[in-house]
Design an enzyme around this catalytic site. Structure first.
Site, PDB file in Angstrom:
ATOM      1  N   HIS A  37       7.460   4.409  12.016  1.00  0.00           N
ATOM      2  CA  HIS A  37       7.461   4.331  10.547  1.00  0.00           C
ATOM      3  C   HIS A  37       8.488   5.346  10.047  1.00  0.00           C
ATOM      4  O   HIS A  37       8.262   6.553  10.121  1.00  0.00           O
ATOM      5  CB  HIS A  37       6.048   4.670  10.054  1.00  0.00           C
ATOM      6  CG  HIS A  37       5.889   4.687   8.570  1.00  0.00           C
ATOM      7  ND1 HIS A  37       5.006   3.853   7.921  1.00  0.00           N
ATOM      8  CD2 HIS A  37       6.456   5.439   7.598  1.00  0.00           C
ATOM      9  CE1 HIS A  37       5.031   4.092   6.620  1.00  0.00           C
ATOM     10  NE2 HIS A  37       5.913   5.054   6.399  1.00  0.00           N
ATOM     11  N   ARG A  69       0.838  -1.208   0.000  1.00  0.00           N
ATOM     12  CA  ARG A  69       0.000   0.000   0.000  1.00  0.00           C
ATOM     13  C   ARG A  69       0.873   1.259   0.000  1.00  0.00           C
ATOM     14  O   ARG A  69       0.973   1.955  -0.998  1.00  0.00           O
ATOM     15  CB  ARG A  69      -0.943  -0.026   1.221  1.00  0.00           C
ATOM     16  CG  ARG A  69      -2.109   0.971   1.132  1.00  0.00           C
ATOM     17  CD  ARG A  69      -1.772   2.355   1.645  1.00  0.00           C
ATOM     18  NE  ARG A  69      -1.295   2.361   3.018  1.00  0.00           N
ATOM     19  CZ  ARG A  69      -0.776   3.436   3.613  1.00  0.00           C
ATOM     20  NH1 ARG A  69      -0.643   4.577   2.932  1.00  0.00           N
ATOM     21  NH2 ARG A  69      -0.340   3.379   4.854  1.00  0.00           N
ATOM     22  N   ASP A  70       1.525   1.535   1.088  1.00  0.00           N
ATOM     23  CA  ASP A  70       2.350   2.739   1.190  1.00  0.00           C
ATOM     24  C   ASP A  70       3.514   2.697   0.191  1.00  0.00           C
ATOM     25  O   ASP A  70       3.925   3.730  -0.337  1.00  0.00           O
ATOM     26  CB  ASP A  70       2.882   2.872   2.622  1.00  0.00           C
ATOM     27  CG  ASP A  70       3.565   4.192   2.874  1.00  0.00           C
ATOM     28  OD1 ASP A  70       2.906   5.238   2.746  1.00  0.00           O
ATOM     29  OD2 ASP A  70       4.769   4.193   3.198  1.00  0.00           O
ATOM     30  N   CYS A  99       5.873   9.556  -0.579  1.00  0.00           N
ATOM     31  CA  CYS A  99       4.585  10.148  -0.237  1.00  0.00           C
ATOM     32  C   CYS A  99       4.224  11.180  -1.303  1.00  0.00           C
ATOM     33  O   CYS A  99       5.000  12.104  -1.555  1.00  0.00           O
ATOM     34  CB  CYS A  99       4.614  10.811   1.134  1.00  0.00           C
ATOM     35  SG  CYS A  99       3.051  11.610   1.591  1.00  0.00           S
ATOM     36  N   ASN A 130      10.529   3.825   2.319  1.00  0.00           N
ATOM     37  CA  ASN A 130      10.571   3.411   3.717  1.00  0.00           C
ATOM     38  C   ASN A 130      11.841   2.614   3.990  1.00  0.00           C
ATOM     39  O   ASN A 130      12.505   2.134   3.076  1.00  0.00           O
ATOM     40  CB  ASN A 130       9.360   2.525   4.025  1.00  0.00           C
ATOM     41  CG  ASN A 130       8.057   3.258   3.856  1.00  0.00           C
ATOM     42  OD1 ASN A 130       7.734   4.169   4.604  1.00  0.00           O
ATOM     43  ND2 ASN A 130       7.285   2.864   2.856  1.00  0.00           N
TER      44      ASN A 130
END
Length: 342
Positions: A233, A41-42, A266, A275
């Protein structure tokens, strides 16, 4: 606590922390750390070219076989804002669900939660930020308005026995407002818990955090909340993510979010890179003596799978080193066999 921010000194620092662990309460060999995978997802949401639905499903299925307990799968944000995840229902309907895994989705509002419930999801995440500027750019409202939106979501989630987490963005720095005061993070985290949120995911959304700034933030948050309510995170924009994870461990945090092959970014945070790579995080945790229940080889395979499909470099150093070693060993073996045949 950690005083150095230079990654040049990190190896020495990590060794010292490991030696001091029993005295400082950092780790014991039997302690469990949960790694939540957010790559599907991210990790994918910021990729402009649409990733085929079958590839997303295959990625989730591969991850589901690695021992992960929590996988962030997709989002019910409007396709207008995140077109990459417009196939949310198809992904959730067709993917294999390991009964040992909790599959989480992002739900910005009541409509998103209703869609998640229709797909049989039992864990969702709402999201806000520590600054009004980021919140407005991300979800078109200010912080207070975002909290009001959470209330009906929490009510419905409770009625359906759905666990609710909250993502809190920009906990050490904001792309629009700069540095963030630790006390602001602490007070907003406490408000979220008081509302009924069961886990606060503290996110360094643009990856500007250092061990020093993360330490200051967690010191403030820990004055109001216990570490078992927190997850961390970290984006690796400045190469500080693993060092920041060590600080989190030192504060007693035992849940970390990461993405295989370092996927991420993002769309509302200019300059943010991926990440922290799940493979690198797990390798480090195992090196400290923590247990994770995760199969590193399976994670490496999943990360390489999605990297190849995206045509991107695998950003996990552990994966890169492991794959290179395999190739060297294979070449050596081939040469040995060839020599033996003469």
């Amino acid at each position: 606590m950690i005083k150095h921010t230079s990654m040049f000194r990190y190896a020495t620092l990590a060794s010292r922390i490991s030696r001091e662990a029993p005295r400082r309460g950092l780790t014991t060999a039997s302690e469990f750390v949960q790694v939540n995978e957010v790559g599907a997802r991210d990790g994918l949401q910021n990729i402009r070219t649409f990733v085929d639905t079958d590839v997303k499903i295959n990625l989730i299925n591969r991850l589901s076989r690695t021992g992960l307990r929590n996988i962030d799968t997709t989002s019910f944000v409007s396709p207008k804002w995140i077109p990459q995840l417009a196939d949310n229902r198809e992904v959730l309907t067709r993917m294999w669900r390991n009964p040992a895994v909790s599959y989480s989705v992002l739900t910005p509002n009541l409509r998103g939660l209703e869609s998640a419930l229709e797909c049989g999801i039992k864990e969702v995440q709402v999201f806000t930020a520590v600054t009004d500027s980021f919140t407005r750019n991300n979800i078109s409202c200010n912080i207070e308005e975002s909290l009001e939106r959470f209330k009906p979501v929490l009510e419905m989630a409770k009625a359906h026995d759905v666990r609710v987490k909250a993502g809190l963005s920009c906990v050490v720095g904001c792309p629009y407002e700069g540095s963030v005061h630790p006390d602001k993070v602490a007070s907003l985290s406490k408000r979220l818990v008081d509302m009924g949120i069961q886990e606060i995911n503290l996110a360094d959304t643009i990856g500007v955090g250092t061990p020093g700034s993360v330490d200051a933030m967690l010191k403030s948050v820990s004055q109001l909340l216990p570490p078992n309510l927190l997850a961390l995170h970290f984006h690796d924009t400045y190469g500080q993510a693993l060092a920041n994870c060590v600080v989190g461990l030192d504060h007693g945090v035992r849940i970390f979010e990461s993405s295989v092959s370092g996927l991420g970014g993002c769309p509302f945070a200019p300059g943010a890179t991926g990440n922290v790579a799940t493979e690198d995080l797990v390798y480090m945790l195992h090196g400290y003596g923590y247990t994770t229940g995760l199969h590193l080889e399976g994670l490496i395979e999943a990360g390489e799978y999605i990297s190849q499909h995206l045509g991107r470099v695998n950003m996990s150093r552990v994966a890169t080193a492991t794959i290179a070693k395999r190739k060297r060993d294979s070449n050596t073996s081939d040469k040995t066999v060839g020599q033996g045949a003469h």
